[in-house]
Every structure is written in C-alpha cells, then in structure tokens.
Design a protein around this motif. Structure first.
Motif, PDB file in Angstrom:
ATOM      1  N   LEU A  23      74.982  26.620 -33.430  1.00  0.00           N
ATOM      2  CA  LEU A  23      75.726  27.278 -34.511  1.00  0.00           C
ATOM      3  C   LEU A  23      75.544  26.552 -35.835  1.00  0.00           C
ATOM      4  CD1 LEU A  23      77.156  28.686 -32.064  1.00  0.00           C
ATOM      5  CD2 LEU A  23      79.226  28.662 -33.467  1.00  0.00           C
ATOM      6  N   ILE A  24      75.788  25.245 -35.837  1.00  0.00           N
ATOM      7  CA  ILE A  24      75.704  24.497 -37.088  1.00  0.00           C
ATOM      8  C   ILE A  24      74.285  24.530 -37.669  1.00  0.00           C
ATOM      9  CG2 ILE A  24      75.807  22.180 -38.073  1.00  0.00           C
ATOM     10  CD1 ILE A  24      78.391  21.726 -36.598  1.00  0.00           C
ATOM     11  N   PRO A  25      73.242  24.273 -36.882  1.00  0.00           N
ATOM     12  CA  PRO A  25      71.888  24.381 -37.459  1.00  0.00           C
ATOM     13  C   PRO A  25      71.580  25.773 -38.009  1.00  0.00           C
ATOM     14  CG  PRO A  25      71.806  23.148 -35.411  1.00  0.00           C
ATOM     15  CD  PRO A  25      73.200  23.704 -35.522  1.00  0.00           C
ATOM     16  N   PHE A  26      72.082  26.811 -37.346  1.00  0.00           N
ATOM     17  CA  PHE A  26      71.865  28.176 -37.817  1.00  0.00           C
ATOM     18  C   PHE A  26      72.548  28.389 -39.161  1.00  0.00           C
ATOM     19  CE2 PHE A  26      73.100  32.719 -37.930  1.00  0.00           C
ATOM     20  CZ  PHE A  26      71.852  33.308 -37.786  1.00  0.00           C
ATOM     21  N   ILE A  27      73.792  27.942 -39.291  1.00  0.00           N
ATOM     22  CA  ILE A  27      74.542  28.108 -40.533  1.00  0.00           C
ATOM     23  C   ILE A  27      73.931  27.273 -41.659  1.00  0.00           C
ATOM     24  CG2 ILE A  27      76.775  27.647 -41.643  1.00  0.00           C
ATOM     25  CD1 ILE A  27      78.041  28.310 -38.852  1.00  0.00           C
ATOM     26  N   GLU A  28      73.477  26.059 -41.328  1.00  0.00           N
ATOM     27  CA  GLU A  28      72.975  25.149 -42.362  1.00  0.00           C
ATOM     28  C   GLU A  28      71.634  25.582 -42.960  1.00  0.00           C
ATOM     29  OE1 GLU A  28      74.648  20.738 -42.060  1.00  0.00           O
ATOM     30  OE2 GLU A  28      73.296  21.220 -40.396  1.00  0.00           O
ATOM     31  N   LYS A  29      71.005  26.546 -42.379  1.00  0.00           N
ATOM     32  CA  LYS A  29      69.787  27.070 -42.999  1.00  0.00           C
ATOM     33  C   LYS A  29      70.099  27.725 -44.346  1.00  0.00           C
ATOM     34  CE  LYS A  29      67.151  27.865 -38.742  1.00  0.00           C
ATOM     35  NZ  LYS A  29      66.064  26.919 -39.061  1.00  0.00           N
ATOM     36  N   ASP A  30      71.345  28.144 -44.524  1.00  0.00           N
ATOM     37  CA  ASP A  30      71.707  28.860 -45.751  1.00  0.00           C
ATOM     38  C   ASP A  30      72.957  28.300 -46.442  1.00  0.00           C
ATOM     39  OD1 ASP A  30      69.767  31.208 -45.471  1.00  0.00           O
ATOM     40  OD2 ASP A  30      70.818  31.231 -43.546  1.00  0.00           O
ATOM     41  N   LYS A  31      73.650  27.354 -45.798  1.00  0.00           N
ATOM     42  CA  LYS A  31      74.888  26.843 -46.365  1.00  0.00           C
ATOM     43  C   LYS A  31      74.983  25.340 -46.150  1.00  0.00           C
ATOM     44  CE  LYS A  31      78.999  27.390 -48.233  1.00  0.00           C
ATOM     45  NZ  LYS A  31      79.140  27.846 -49.638  1.00  0.00           N
ATOM     46  N   ARG A  32      75.079  24.606 -47.231  1.00  0.00           N
ATOM     47  CA  ARG A  32      75.224  23.152 -47.103  1.00  0.00           C
ATOM     48  C   ARG A  32      76.622  22.834 -46.581  1.00  0.00           C
ATOM     49  NH1 ARG A  32      76.048  18.678 -51.674  1.00  0.00           N
ATOM     50  NH2 ARG A  32      75.674  16.822 -50.399  1.00  0.00           N
ATOM     51  N   LEU A  33      76.674  21.970 -45.575  1.00  0.00           N
ATOM     52  CA  LEU A  33      77.937  21.542 -44.998  1.00  0.00           C
ATOM     53  C   LEU A  33      78.127  20.049 -45.222  1.00  0.00           C
ATOM     54  CD1 LEU A  33      77.785  23.451 -41.570  1.00  0.00           C
ATOM     55  CD2 LEU A  33      79.012  24.140 -43.634  1.00  0.00           C
ATOM     56  N   ASP A  34      79.318  19.669 -45.698  1.00  0.00           N
ATOM     57  CA  ASP A  34      79.611  18.246 -45.889  1.00  0.00           C
ATOM     58  C   ASP A  34      81.106  18.026 -45.680  1.00  0.00           C
ATOM     59  OD1 ASP A  34      80.945  19.063 -48.273  1.00  0.00           O
ATOM     60  OD2 ASP A  34      79.104  18.792 -49.448  1.00  0.00           O
ATOM     61  N   THR A  35      81.592  16.856 -46.007  1.00  0.00           N
ATOM     62  CA  THR A  35      82.991  16.512 -45.738  1.00  0.00           C
ATOM     63  C   THR A  35      83.974  17.303 -46.597  1.00  0.00           C
ATOM     64  OG1 THR A  35      82.808  14.627 -47.256  1.00  0.00           O
ATOM     65  CG2 THR A  35      82.436  14.205 -44.905  1.00  0.00           C
ATOM     66  N   ASN A  36      83.482  17.995 -47.596  1.00  0.00           N
ATOM     67  CA  ASN A  36      84.354  18.853 -48.408  1.00  0.00           C
ATOM     68  C   ASN A  36      84.431  20.282 -47.879  1.00  0.00           C
ATOM     69  OD1 ASN A  36      85.030  16.888 -50.435  1.00  0.00           O
ATOM     70  ND2 ASN A  36      82.946  17.129 -51.244  1.00  0.00           N
ATOM     71  N   SER A  37      83.615  20.602 -46.886  1.00  0.00           N
ATOM     72  CA  SER A  37      83.550  21.969 -46.369  1.00  0.00           C
ATOM     73  C   SER A  37      84.816  22.319 -45.596  1.00  0.00           C
ATOM     74  CB  SER A  37      82.337  22.141 -45.460  1.00  0.00           C
ATOM     75  OG  SER A  37      81.138  21.914 -46.165  1.00  0.00           O
TER      76      SER A  37
END
Length: 265
Positions: A23-37
């Motif tokens: 799930l996370i790799p799929f989402i991260e192709k288009d959305k940057r995820l970090d500690t503020n997410s």
C-alpha cells in the motif's frame, strides 16, 4: 472460516505487512509521505494497515463502527514503540463533521476492503471530500465482485469456504445454499448484503468519475498481495491485456488498487 480470521493478532500482522510492502509504495508513487502526513483509515478494523504508517512517524486516525475491533486496535497500538500519533474513533463516517469534530483534514484516506460493503456509495464519495486535504489522495483496495471469491465466502463454515463463484448464483439459490449448509444468521445476512453492494472495476471507475474524482494510479492483481500471508501464494500483477478488457477482468482479478484525487481542488 479460515483460522487467521479468528486470530486477531495474526490478521493484524498480515494487514501490517501488506500495508508496508504494497500500500505505502503504491501511494508514494504519487504522494510524498513524511512525519507531517495525516492519514485516515475508514473501516480500520484492528488497524494493522495503519501500523505501517504510524511506525514511520505519521499522524494516524482510524474510524470503525465496531467497538470490539477498536478495543483490539488500541491494545495492539499500546504495545508499539512511540513513533507517530494515533487516535481511534467508534463513529459512523456520516455523523462526523470535519469542522466541528476534527481539527484537520487528511493527506491520505484509506479504504481497504471497505468500499464493496457500503450501500450508499454515492453519498459516501460525496461526503468523503470533506475529509480530504487539498492535493490529498484516497486509496481504495477491493476485490472485484465477479472474481472467484468476491462474495467473501471465506467467512462461511462447511465446504463453502473454498467453493468459487457461488456468490454469483441467483439470490434465492444462494440464500438456500447458505441455509442448507447451516450458516449462522449473521453470516447469511452479511453475505446477502454484500451481494447487494459488491463492486466491479468498471462500476468503481464510473462512480469516481461521476463524483469528479480523477484516477491518479491503478493496479490490478491476479494474486492479491495479502494472499501471500493468508495462503502462501506468490503475488502477481494482472496481465495488462486482461486489465484492459471490461467485465471479463472482474472474473480473474482478485484485487484492485486505486488512488484517486479530487478534481475540485
């Protein structure tokens, strides 16, 4: 019913590993995820999916109708190292006013194995926009209705658990089969409700378009990622030529992943 359905800790781990590795790799192709997410999962169950986001320091919110499942989620998260933030709500999503009940909107909203259960999909997709931050994405993972086990017959007892396509029987015959094999009343109710709400790939895409969402990314699987943990099967993406054939793809695609965004923002 398979044993892993009864073992909450085991199923929590299955959901966590699938979320972390797929799930996370799929989402991260288009959305940057970090500690503020800020992450919201609707229908979070025991929140195994959210654990993968939480351990990376994100702010996670889980909404679930079942108090007992949230009780399990709180117990599992209590034992995790303190990394991100989390909160769980036993609420109906339609009863939540984002301005009054929440102090922020969400960068990513997750619905894994949930959308196919919802009877009011039009109302839901319209309401969902109130929770999504500008530029945010909604992730959906669901089994297409016509696939061999799209009726969730794995929750039954008796030999029906492994019988493919029985959910496609006419309703009266399906009900009769469930009754003659002495399924529990709540199981019969759940399976017949799913027969009314099950979702095909084409129906999902039309529904998203109707409510002015854009499909950002999609991936169809011949072998669902979570099946590697449930049944020891190797994950396989659906052949692109099959994914492009409307209706037929539903019969041999065990899982569909989508991220969609709001065209209005």
């Amino acid at each position: 019913m398979f044993e892993f359905h009864k073992d909450k800790a085991r199923y929590f781990e299955y959901q966590y590993l699938t979320s972390k590795n797929y799930l996370i790799p799929f989402i991260e192709k288009d959305k940057r995820l970090d500690t503020n997410s800020k992450i919201l999962e609707i229908g979070c169950g025991e929140a195994g999916v959210l654990k993968a986001f939480y351990e990376r320091g994100m702010h996670c919110t889980g909404i679930e109708l079942s108090p007992s499942r949230i009780k399990h989620a709180e117990a599992f998260f209590k034992d995790l190292p303190l990394t991100g933030k989390y909160e769980f709500l036993v609420r109906n999503i339609f009863d939540i006013d984002t301005d009054k009940d929440l102090n922020h909107k969400f960068d990513v909203i997750i619905l894994k194995d949930v959308i196919e259960h919802l009877p009011e999909k039009d109302k839901f997709l319209s309401h969902l926009k109130h929770f999504l931050a500008p530029g945010g994405l909604v992730f959906f993972g669901f089994p297409p209705w016509h696939m061999p086990y799209g009726g969730h017959q794995q929750i039954t007892s008796h030999r029906l658990t492994k019988l493919p396509f029985i959910h496609l029987l006419p309703r009266s015959l399906y009900r009769g089969l469930l009754n003659v094999t002495k399924q529990k009343d709540h199981t019969v109710t759940e399976l017949l409700e799913l027969k009314d709400t099950g979702l095909s790939i084409g129906d999902f895409e039309r529904l998203a378009k109707k409510h002015n969402y854009k499909v950002v990314r999609k991936k169809h699987f011949l072998i669902n990622p979570i099946y590697q943990h449930k049944f020891g099967l190797k994950v396989r993406e659906q052949w692109s030529v099959i994914s492009g054939i409307p209706f037929f793809r539903n019969f041999i695609t065990s899982c569909a992943y989508y991220t969609i965004g709001d065209n209005d923002h």
